[in-house]
Write an enzyme that holds these catalytic residues in place. Structure first.
Site, mmCIF file in Angstrom:
data_model
loop_
_atom_site.group_PDB
_atom_site.id
_atom_site.type_symbol
_atom_site.label_atom_id
_atom_site.label_comp_id
_atom_site.label_asym_id
_atom_site.label_seq_id
_atom_site.Cartn_x
_atom_site.Cartn_y
_atom_site.Cartn_z
ATOM 1 N N GLY A 12 0.826 -1.224 0.000
ATOM 2 C CA GLY A 12 0.000 0.000 0.000
ATOM 3 C C GLY A 12 0.846 1.254 0.000
ATOM 4 O O GLY A 12 0.608 2.166 0.797
ATOM 5 N N SER A 14 1.727 3.557 -2.642
ATOM 6 C CA SER A 14 1.717 4.558 -3.724
ATOM 7 C C SER A 14 1.597 5.976 -3.158
ATOM 8 O O SER A 14 1.913 6.939 -3.839
ATOM 9 C CB SER A 14 0.570 4.290 -4.689
ATOM 10 O OG SER A 14 -0.661 4.449 -4.029
ATOM 11 N N VAL A 63 -3.204 -7.298 -1.515
ATOM 12 C CA VAL A 63 -2.824 -8.075 -0.328
ATOM 13 C C VAL A 63 -3.940 -8.992 0.180
ATOM 14 O O VAL A 63 -3.704 -9.831 1.041
ATOM 15 C CB VAL A 63 -2.330 -7.155 0.823
ATOM 16 C CG1 VAL A 63 -1.040 -6.458 0.441
ATOM 17 C CG2 VAL A 63 -3.402 -6.162 1.245
ATOM 18 N N TYR A 154 -12.483 -1.433 12.111
ATOM 19 C CA TYR A 154 -11.091 -0.978 11.949
ATOM 20 C C TYR A 154 -10.291 -1.199 13.236
ATOM 21 O O TYR A 154 -9.176 -1.729 13.200
ATOM 22 C CB TYR A 154 -11.116 0.502 11.570
ATOM 23 C CG TYR A 154 -9.772 1.127 11.285
ATOM 24 C CD1 TYR A 154 -9.136 0.911 10.070
ATOM 25 C CD2 TYR A 154 -9.151 1.954 12.223
ATOM 26 C CE1 TYR A 154 -7.911 1.506 9.784
ATOM 27 C CE2 TYR A 154 -7.929 2.558 11.950
ATOM 28 C CZ TYR A 154 -7.317 2.329 10.725
ATOM 29 O OH TYR A 154 -6.094 2.914 10.462
HETATM 30 P P1 NAP Z 1 -3.889 5.620 2.447
HETATM 31 O O1 NAP Z 1 -3.382 6.954 2.019
HETATM 32 O O2 NAP Z 1 -5.322 5.289 2.223
HETATM 33 O O3 NAP Z 1 -2.961 4.485 1.764
HETATM 34 C C1 NAP Z 1 -3.244 3.121 1.896
HETATM 35 C C2 NAP Z 1 -2.810 2.441 0.630
HETATM 36 O O4 NAP Z 1 -3.108 1.035 0.728
HETATM 37 C C3 NAP Z 1 -3.556 2.964 -0.593
HETATM 38 O O5 NAP Z 1 -2.658 3.161 -1.655
HETATM 39 C C4 NAP Z 1 -4.531 1.846 -0.855
HETATM 40 O O6 NAP Z 1 -5.021 1.748 -2.185
HETATM 41 C C5 NAP Z 1 -3.699 0.642 -0.484
HETATM 42 N N1 NAP Z 1 -4.506 -0.541 -0.387
HETATM 43 C C6 NAP Z 1 -5.781 -0.675 0.040
HETATM 44 N N2 NAP Z 1 -6.211 -1.930 -0.106
HETATM 45 C C7 NAP Z 1 -5.176 -2.622 -0.630
HETATM 46 C C8 NAP Z 1 -5.003 -3.956 -1.034
HETATM 47 N N3 NAP Z 1 -6.001 -4.869 -0.925
HETATM 48 N N4 NAP Z 1 -3.818 -4.348 -1.552
HETATM 49 C C9 NAP Z 1 -2.820 -3.452 -1.692
HETATM 50 N N5 NAP Z 1 -2.916 -2.169 -1.343
HETATM 51 C C10 NAP Z 1 -4.098 -1.752 -0.818
HETATM 52 O O7 NAP Z 1 -3.615 5.347 3.983
HETATM 53 P P2 NAP Z 1 -2.513 5.915 4.997
HETATM 54 O O8 NAP Z 1 -3.174 6.965 5.786
HETATM 55 O O9 NAP Z 1 -1.233 6.172 4.322
HETATM 56 O O10 NAP Z 1 -2.408 4.629 5.943
HETATM 57 C C11 NAP Z 1 -1.387 3.648 5.841
HETATM 58 C C12 NAP Z 1 -1.559 2.665 6.989
HETATM 59 O O11 NAP Z 1 -1.475 3.369 8.228
HETATM 60 C C13 NAP Z 1 -2.910 1.953 6.998
HETATM 61 O O12 NAP Z 1 -2.736 0.623 7.435
HETATM 62 C C14 NAP Z 1 -3.700 2.736 8.015
HETATM 63 O O13 NAP Z 1 -4.728 1.959 8.602
HETATM 64 C C15 NAP Z 1 -2.623 3.104 9.007
HETATM 65 N N6 NAP Z 1 -2.953 4.267 9.842
HETATM 66 C C16 NAP Z 1 -3.171 5.497 9.281
HETATM 67 C C17 NAP Z 1 -3.472 6.579 10.115
HETATM 68 C C18 NAP Z 1 -3.701 7.949 9.578
HETATM 69 O O14 NAP Z 1 -4.033 8.841 10.375
HETATM 70 N N7 NAP Z 1 -3.523 8.221 8.301
HETATM 71 C C19 NAP Z 1 -3.579 6.381 11.487
HETATM 72 C C20 NAP Z 1 -3.357 5.120 12.011
HETATM 73 C C21 NAP Z 1 -3.037 4.069 11.184
HETATM 74 P P3 NAP Z 1 -6.581 2.199 -2.487
HETATM 75 O O15 NAP Z 1 -6.619 3.669 -2.484
HETATM 76 O O16 NAP Z 1 -6.903 1.597 -3.793
HETATM 77 O O17 NAP Z 1 -7.432 1.622 -1.405
#
Ligand code: NAP
Length: 247
Positions: A12, A14, A63, A154
């Protein structure tokens, strides 16, 4: 250049936190394999890998789909060698209050945030065991520990991920493999862009540092956990949240 000659797979990646992690690991010398769900996103990874002059590439890996994981890993092993560093970062939200939560919303989040870590870790583990060295970091969340109304799916998935990592850490510690989790608080990414100004203000009142974190704050913590400075640390959850929750 601690990770020179090591292959790092970041799911994930990109954009957002995954992208920041990929860049950090590239700076540490790793061959960066950024995985995401479709070709368009894999192309975006290719662009930043090239821009930074890292070894590696973007690759399509859903994934939640074991066949997609196998296909991607076949290519990675053949071109670069087996991943020694795995960051289970891909994650989604499908928020809803419990009374309204649909089975699809529950299942999609459990599949992507929890079952996927089982899928990808298992697929990478044999090579790490053979190499007697590996680093796995699972991206959890502060809500795994404090809960969040509207996020039963979640928060359950992220709490599961923490427990999964602790068990795996015990199984593979003697093989030179560490398994840790990072629990981010609120980080500025697409995932948090949906917050309204009012929600943002309320949220900031709960964060002693009075700011939302940046993806680099998480990438720095990952960089530490995969480095030799953390070689005696396994099974822990590192909280990176500006003080909003102190474990
Ligand atoms: P994000 O910008 O939504 O990035 C997540 C990436 O994972 C996206 O590119 C998404 O693609 C990809 N993804 C989703 N389903 C997938 C799959 N089946 N196979 C491969 N890739 C997939 O999220 P982020 O904020 O950077 O978060 C990254 C991680 O940190 C996540 O696990 C999130 O739960 C965790 N987190 C984030 C925060 C926050 O405040 N941002 C806080 C706590 C934890 P699509 O767009 O196509 O879905």
């Amino acid at each position: 250049m601690e990770l020179k000659e090591k292959v790092a797979l970041i799911t994930g990646s990109s954009r957002g936190i995954g992208k920041a992690i990929a860049i950090e690991l590239g700076k540490m010398g790793a061959t960066v394999i950024g995985a995401d769900i479709n070709q368009e996103m894999a192309n975006e990874i290719d662009v930043y890998v090239k821009e930074h002059g890292f070894q590696g590439q973007g690759i399509v890996m859903d994934v939640t789909n074991p066949d997609s994981i196998t296909a991607a890993l076949d290519v990675i092993r053949q071109k670069y060698g087996a991943p020694a560093v795995l960051i289970n970062n891909a994650g989604i939200t499908r928020d809803n209050l419990m009374l309204r939560m649909k089975p699809e919303q529950w299942q999609a989040v459990i599949n992507t945030n929890l079952t996927a870590a089982y899928n990808v870790s298992q697929a990478c583990l044999r090579d790490m065991v053979k190499a007697r060295w590996g680093r796995i970091v699972n991206m959890a969340s502060v809500v795994a520990c404090i809960g969040n109304a509207g996020q039963a799916n979640y928060s359950a998935s992220k709490a599961g991920l923490i427990a999964f990592g602790k068990s795996l850490a015990q199984e593979v510690a003697s093989r030179g493999i560490t398994v840790n989790a990072i629990a981010p608080g609120f980080i500025e990414t697409k995932m948090t862009q949906a917050l309204t100004e009012a929600q943002r203000e309320t949220l900031l009142q709960t964060i002693p540092m009075r700011s939302i974190g940046e993806p680099i704050d998480i990438a720095n913590a990952v960089g530490f956990l995969v480095s030799s400075k953390a070689s005696y640390i396994t099974g822990v959850t590192l909280h990176v949240n500006g003080g909003m929750f102190m474990a």
